[in-house]
Enzyme design. Sequence first.
Site, PDB file in Angstrom:
ATOM      1  N   ASP A  89       0.774  -1.029  -0.028  1.00 58.59           N
ATOM      2  CA  ASP A  89       0.098   0.052   0.065  1.00 58.59           C
ATOM      3  C   ASP A  89       0.808   1.284  -0.089  1.00 58.59           C
ATOM      4  O   ASP A  89       0.455   2.260  -0.551  1.00 58.59           O
ATOM      5  CB  ASP A  89      -0.798   0.005   1.298  1.00 58.59           C
ATOM      6  CG  ASP A  89      -2.017  -1.045   1.262  1.00 58.59           C
ATOM      7  OD1 ASP A  89      -2.105  -1.906   0.239  1.00 58.59           O
ATOM      8  OD2 ASP A  89      -2.650  -1.216   2.316  1.00 58.59           O
ATOM      9  N   ASP A 159      -2.450   5.451  -2.960  1.00 61.09           N
ATOM     10  CA  ASP A 159      -2.012   4.333  -2.286  1.00 61.09           C
ATOM     11  C   ASP A 159      -1.227   3.556  -3.763  1.00 61.09           C
ATOM     12  O   ASP A 159      -1.927   3.522  -4.698  1.00 61.09           O
ATOM     13  CB  ASP A 159      -2.956   3.368  -1.739  1.00 61.09           C
ATOM     14  CG  ASP A 159      -3.412   3.936  -0.356  1.00 61.09           C
ATOM     15  OD1 ASP A 159      -3.163   4.985  -0.128  1.00 61.09           O
ATOM     16  OD2 ASP A 159      -4.130   3.271   0.344  1.00 61.09           O
ATOM     17  N   HIS A 207      -8.470  -0.491  -3.201  1.00 64.27           N
ATOM     18  CA  HIS A 207      -7.419  -0.926  -4.249  1.00 64.27           C
ATOM     19  C   HIS A 207      -7.931  -1.720  -5.470  1.00 64.27           C
ATOM     20  O   HIS A 207      -8.901  -2.347  -5.251  1.00 64.27           O
ATOM     21  CB  HIS A 207      -6.242  -1.494  -3.508  1.00 64.27           C
ATOM     22  CG  HIS A 207      -5.883  -0.577  -2.170  1.00 64.27           C
ATOM     23  ND1 HIS A 207      -5.405  -1.266  -0.914  1.00 64.27           N
ATOM     24  CD2 HIS A 207      -5.485   0.688  -2.055  1.00 64.27           C
ATOM     25  CE1 HIS A 207      -5.020  -0.389  -0.217  1.00 64.27           C
ATOM     26  NE2 HIS A 207      -4.965   0.692  -0.881  1.00 64.27           N
ATOM     27  N   ASP A 209      -6.294  -4.748  -6.434  1.00 68.95           N
ATOM     28  CA  ASP A 209      -5.884  -5.994  -6.455  1.00 68.95           C
ATOM     29  C   ASP A 209      -6.745  -7.037  -5.911  1.00 68.95           C
ATOM     30  O   ASP A 209      -6.489  -8.218  -5.960  1.00 68.95           O
ATOM     31  CB  ASP A 209      -4.370  -6.165  -5.674  1.00 68.95           C
ATOM     32  CG  ASP A 209      -4.325  -5.647  -4.467  1.00 68.95           C
ATOM     33  OD1 ASP A 209      -5.263  -5.081  -3.745  1.00 68.95           O
ATOM     34  OD2 ASP A 209      -3.161  -5.463  -3.684  1.00 68.95           O
ATOM     35  N   CYS A 316      -1.540  -7.958  -1.185  1.00 72.95           N
ATOM     36  CA  CYS A 316      -1.295  -6.902  -0.411  1.00 72.95           C
ATOM     37  C   CYS A 316      -0.203  -7.077   0.812  1.00 72.95           C
ATOM     38  O   CYS A 316       0.543  -6.085   0.979  1.00 72.95           O
ATOM     39  CB  CYS A 316      -2.670  -6.591   0.717  1.00 72.95           C
ATOM     40  SG  CYS A 316      -3.977  -6.303  -0.165  1.00 72.95           S
TER      41      CYS A 316
END
Length: 332
Positions: A89, A159, A207, A209, A316
């Site tokens: 991140d 991020d 995010h 992902d 992550c």
Amino acid sequence: MGNPLGARFPTADPSTQVAEFPDRSLEEIPQGPFPQWIIEETEEDLREFIAVLEREGVTVKRPETWPHEATFSTIEWESKGFYNYCPRDVMLVIGNHIIETPNVIRSRAQEAFSYRTMMVDYLKSGAKWYSAPKPMLLDSLFDVDLNKPTPCNDEPAFDAANILRLGRDLIYLVSGTGNRLGGQWLQTILGDTFRVHFLEDVYYGSHIDSTFVALRPGLMLCNPTRVNDDTLPAILKQWDIIYSPPMESTNKHDADYLSKSIGSEWIDMNLFSVSPDLVAVDRDQKALIKLLEKHGLDVAPLKLRHSKMLGGGFHCVTLDIRREGTLQRYFD
């Protein structure tokens, strides 16, 4: 690899609300340290993951434990820390560039300090180390429609996990954790060697992902509830696309646990490609594992029991600094 020790919920302020809890008032955002049993079980799971990576020849480093309970401030606001669970991140690695990103949540403003010793070592070994402009994170940045919670374009704020790296092409998600100005800043820093492709009005919840997972060059795993063949970024239509089956074992947590969880219902789609042939995946996702194996991938079935609570799966909690091979352009 992330470090969950001392992890806390981010301070309840407008930055946390926009980035993680846009469906709640500030008073409804959970606060304080994560329960110790969650921290301990998470550390057990991370150590098992590390053992698998080390057997594959991966060198694993971890950030220092940071005093996230301490209060820090600017002239405009004060906050406590968050965690070091998700290195993906806060730092963006592109080629030999390592960029500390201008994170949206105020509680993350000092998070990269936990990596400082490692960053100095990388600098000495030839990495190009940058830090994005330090964002002021004023209340006005978060004066937005919470139905489409994207920070205003007053300053670059994003991020690192808003970005999917595909060789010399980057897909940049405009969402609650990244405004468009952040992607524009990134393009100016990287120059013509890299191309930043914006993904907008697709998914606002944090995010990229758990929307896209690059399994190997030429093969992409996609979230069927967020994108389809018509809404895919144009460059991805040059690759083979497979869509994830629904997540399994989603009923394993009670209502109180779910009410405090940061991650989405798709967090266990968050895979990590160890190599073009091996992926780390949640062992409960039987249908997903079968799909991956059908496409020629070996699977390391692992578990992060609190990926949903902490908001971070296998992608992550890792940040690949060095990989074998050469930096390539995969798209026309």
